[in-house]
Write a protein that holds these residues in place. Structure first.
Motif, mmCIF file in Angstrom:
data_model
loop_
_atom_site.group_PDB
_atom_site.id
_atom_site.type_symbol
_atom_site.label_atom_id
_atom_site.label_comp_id
_atom_site.label_asym_id
_atom_site.label_seq_id
_atom_site.Cartn_x
_atom_site.Cartn_y
_atom_site.Cartn_z
ATOM 1 N N THR A 292 0.832 -1.208 0.000
ATOM 2 C CA THR A 292 0.000 0.000 0.000
ATOM 3 C C THR A 292 0.865 1.256 0.000
ATOM 4 O O THR A 292 0.502 2.272 -0.604
ATOM 5 C CB THR A 292 -0.955 0.017 1.208
ATOM 6 N N TRP A 293 2.000 1.187 0.669
ATOM 7 C CA TRP A 293 2.923 2.328 0.668
ATOM 8 C C TRP A 293 3.507 2.542 -0.730
ATOM 9 O O TRP A 293 3.604 3.677 -1.214
ATOM 10 C CB TRP A 293 4.039 2.090 1.689
ATOM 11 N N LEU A 294 3.884 1.456 -1.404
ATOM 12 C CA LEU A 294 4.467 1.569 -2.739
ATOM 13 C C LEU A 294 3.470 2.144 -3.744
ATOM 14 O O LEU A 294 3.859 2.873 -4.661
ATOM 15 C CB LEU A 294 4.965 0.200 -3.207
ATOM 16 N N VAL A 295 2.187 1.830 -3.578
ATOM 17 C CA VAL A 295 1.185 2.397 -4.478
ATOM 18 C C VAL A 295 1.079 3.909 -4.248
ATOM 19 O O VAL A 295 0.905 4.680 -5.202
ATOM 20 C CB VAL A 295 -0.184 1.714 -4.292
ATOM 21 N N THR A 296 1.190 4.329 -2.990
ATOM 22 C CA THR A 296 1.221 5.763 -2.703
ATOM 23 C C THR A 296 2.401 6.417 -3.410
ATOM 24 O O THR A 296 2.276 7.496 -4.002
ATOM 25 C CB THR A 296 1.346 6.013 -1.185
ATOM 26 N N ALA A 297 3.548 5.747 -3.344
ATOM 27 C CA ALA A 297 4.742 6.264 -4.018
ATOM 28 C C ALA A 297 4.525 6.334 -5.526
ATOM 29 O O ALA A 297 4.987 7.275 -6.187
ATOM 30 C CB ALA A 297 5.943 5.380 -3.693
ATOM 31 N N ALA A 298 3.800 5.352 -6.084
ATOM 32 C CA ALA A 298 3.512 5.370 -7.522
ATOM 33 C C ALA A 298 2.670 6.588 -7.882
ATOM 34 O O ALA A 298 2.906 7.244 -8.912
ATOM 35 C CB ALA A 298 2.795 4.083 -7.928
ATOM 36 N N GLY A 299 1.692 6.900 -7.035
ATOM 37 C CA GLY A 299 0.884 8.094 -7.278
ATOM 38 C C GLY A 299 1.710 9.359 -7.184
ATOM 39 O O GLY A 299 1.607 10.261 -8.028
ATOM 40 N N ALA A 300 2.563 9.417 -6.179
ATOM 41 C CA ALA A 300 3.418 10.596 -6.007
ATOM 42 C C ALA A 300 4.399 10.756 -7.158
ATOM 43 O O ALA A 300 4.811 11.872 -7.490
ATOM 44 C CB ALA A 300 4.177 10.490 -4.679
ATOM 45 N N ILE B 193 -5.406 -4.648 -1.202
ATOM 46 C CA ILE B 193 -5.531 -4.227 -2.602
ATOM 47 C C ILE B 193 -6.409 -2.983 -2.699
ATOM 48 O O ILE B 193 -6.070 -2.013 -3.401
ATOM 49 C CB ILE B 193 -6.110 -5.366 -3.465
ATOM 50 N N GLY B 194 -7.542 -3.005 -1.997
ATOM 51 C CA GLY B 194 -8.436 -1.851 -2.020
ATOM 52 C C GLY B 194 -7.782 -0.605 -1.451
ATOM 53 O O GLY B 194 -7.888 0.489 -2.026
ATOM 54 N N ILE B 195 -7.098 -0.759 -0.322
ATOM 55 C CA ILE B 195 -6.398 0.372 0.286
ATOM 56 C C ILE B 195 -5.308 0.883 -0.652
ATOM 57 O O ILE B 195 -5.110 2.097 -0.814
ATOM 58 C CB ILE B 195 -5.784 -0.033 1.637
ATOM 59 N N GLY B 196 -4.616 -0.048 -1.298
ATOM 60 C CA GLY B 196 -3.574 0.353 -2.235
ATOM 61 C C GLY B 196 -4.131 1.163 -3.389
ATOM 62 O O GLY B 196 -3.571 2.204 -3.768
ATOM 63 N N ILE B 197 -5.258 0.739 -3.942
ATOM 64 C CA ILE B 197 -5.880 1.451 -5.061
ATOM 65 C C ILE B 197 -6.203 2.893 -4.678
ATOM 66 O O ILE B 197 -5.936 3.837 -5.431
ATOM 67 C CB ILE B 197 -7.151 0.718 -5.528
ATOM 68 N N GLN B 198 -6.776 3.083 -3.483
ATOM 69 C CA GLN B 198 -7.147 4.438 -3.107
ATOM 70 C C GLN B 198 -5.960 5.244 -2.594
ATOM 71 O O GLN B 198 -6.053 6.458 -2.423
ATOM 72 C CB GLN B 198 -8.293 4.416 -2.088
ATOM 73 N N ASN B 199 -4.833 4.586 -2.338
ATOM 74 C CA ASN B 199 -3.628 5.321 -1.949
ATOM 75 C C ASN B 199 -2.986 6.037 -3.132
ATOM 76 O O ASN B 199 -2.249 7.002 -2.949
ATOM 77 C CB ASN B 199 -2.595 4.372 -1.321
ATOM 78 N N PHE B 200 -3.253 5.558 -4.338
ATOM 79 C CA PHE B 200 -2.668 6.177 -5.535
ATOM 80 C C PHE B 200 -3.034 7.660 -5.618
ATOM 81 O O PHE B 200 -2.130 8.510 -5.746
ATOM 82 C CB PHE B 200 -3.110 5.420 -6.780
ATOM 83 N N PRO B 201 -4.327 8.024 -5.539
ATOM 84 C CA PRO B 201 -4.645 9.454 -5.578
ATOM 85 C C PRO B 201 -4.154 10.220 -4.353
ATOM 86 O O PRO B 201 -3.922 11.424 -4.435
ATOM 87 C CB PRO B 201 -6.180 9.482 -5.678
ATOM 88 N N GLU B 202 -3.986 9.543 -3.223
ATOM 89 C CA GLU B 202 -3.465 10.245 -2.049
ATOM 90 C C GLU B 202 -2.025 10.683 -2.273
ATOM 91 O O GLU B 202 -1.616 11.760 -1.833
ATOM 92 C CB GLU B 202 -3.583 9.361 -0.805
#
Length: 272
Positions: A25-33, A165-174
């Motif tokens: 979930t952290w890596l997905v946040t990084a992908a969004g950033a 997975i769900g948390i990761g998906i919504q972490n992208f826009p965060e």
């Protein structure tokens, strides 16, 4: 591939699995950033739609992945059966309420500062605002994996992975919601990215803590699940939804919310 992942996680320590899941979930946040390396700004309507999607995922996850299992695994009948979920939900909301009132943070619109007064830079305050969102998210994933470690029938690796997975998906826009405003302020791409991804570092920490707590104190699992749900709902109602109402994109944000809810509900029913 999904089934292979489930089998692999079933074969390792659930606390380690919680760490891996929250690292995802952290890596997905990084992908969004990381989008800050390609764009300097993002259309506000798009951002509001993505934040609405985030809210929908969080609300759906709060019920399907957290509250419903908490009620199901509670003993008793009638009002007795719902006491753990209701009290845990209230404690989670009050916990985030206390953090919201004490921890200095700045909303994405750069207009509203909350918490105690602080000389900290606006950059730090913005990162802290998103960090507040991520505490209950990491905790929720960790608690489910902790339930697996404790041998609770209602807790499953598949359910925990689905939530991650769900948390990761919504972490992208965060991740985008932190990095883009910083870039727009004139911060370098690298620094904007670093601040954006750092807001989710708390998730692996909260995930491991949640898994440990439930493993050693199994009776608290229904309370812990509901606690995470209450904290997530507080974040959605107090910050995510109001943020999407700042401009004239309320319809887009609402449709984003509906879409996020459907996606998370579908993931939980189909995979969990």
């Amino acid at each position: 591939m999904y089934q292979d992942l489930i089998k692999y996680l079933e074969g390792i320590d659930p606390i380690l699995a919680a760490f891996y899941a929250t690292m995802f979930t952290w890596l997905v946040t990084a992908a969004g950033a990381s989008l800050v390396f390609f764009f300097k700004t993002m259309n506000r309507a798009v951002l509001d739609g993505m934040l609405g999607f985030t809210g929908g995922v969080m609300v759906a996850a709060s019920y399907w992945s957290l509250l419903a299992p908490a009620i199901e695994m509670s003993e008793g009948e009638g009002f007795t059966k719902v006491i753990p979920a209701a009290s845990g939900f209230l404690m989670g909301a009050l916990f985030l309420f206390a953090l919201d009132k004490t921890l200095p943070h700045l909303h994405i619109n750069f207009k509203e500062t909350e918490g105690i007064k602080s000389p900290w830079q606006r950059t730090t305050l913005l990162v802290l605002a998103i960090t507040l969102h991520n505490i209950p998210e990491g905790l929720a994933v960790g608690v489910l994996f902790g339930g697996v470690a404790a041998g609770i029938p209602e807790a499953s690796i598949a359910g925990a992975v689905t939530l991650a997975i769900g948390i990761g998906i919504q972490n992208f826009p965060e991740g985008i919601a932190v990095s883009m405003p910083l870039r727009r302020m004139g911060m370098s791409r690298r620094k904007s990215f670093m601040y954006g991804q750092s807001s989710a570092i708390v998730e692996p920490i909260a995930g491991v803590i949640g898994a440990f707590a439930v493993t050693f104190f199994t009776p608290i699992l229904p309370y812990a699940l509901a606690f995470a749900a209450g904290a997530m709902i507080f974040v959605v109602v107090e910050e995510v939804i109001p943020e999407t109402q700042q401009d004239k994109n309320t319809d887009i944000a609402t449709l984003g919310f509906i879409g996020g809810f459907i996606v998370m509900m579908s993931l939980d029913v189909a995979l969990g």
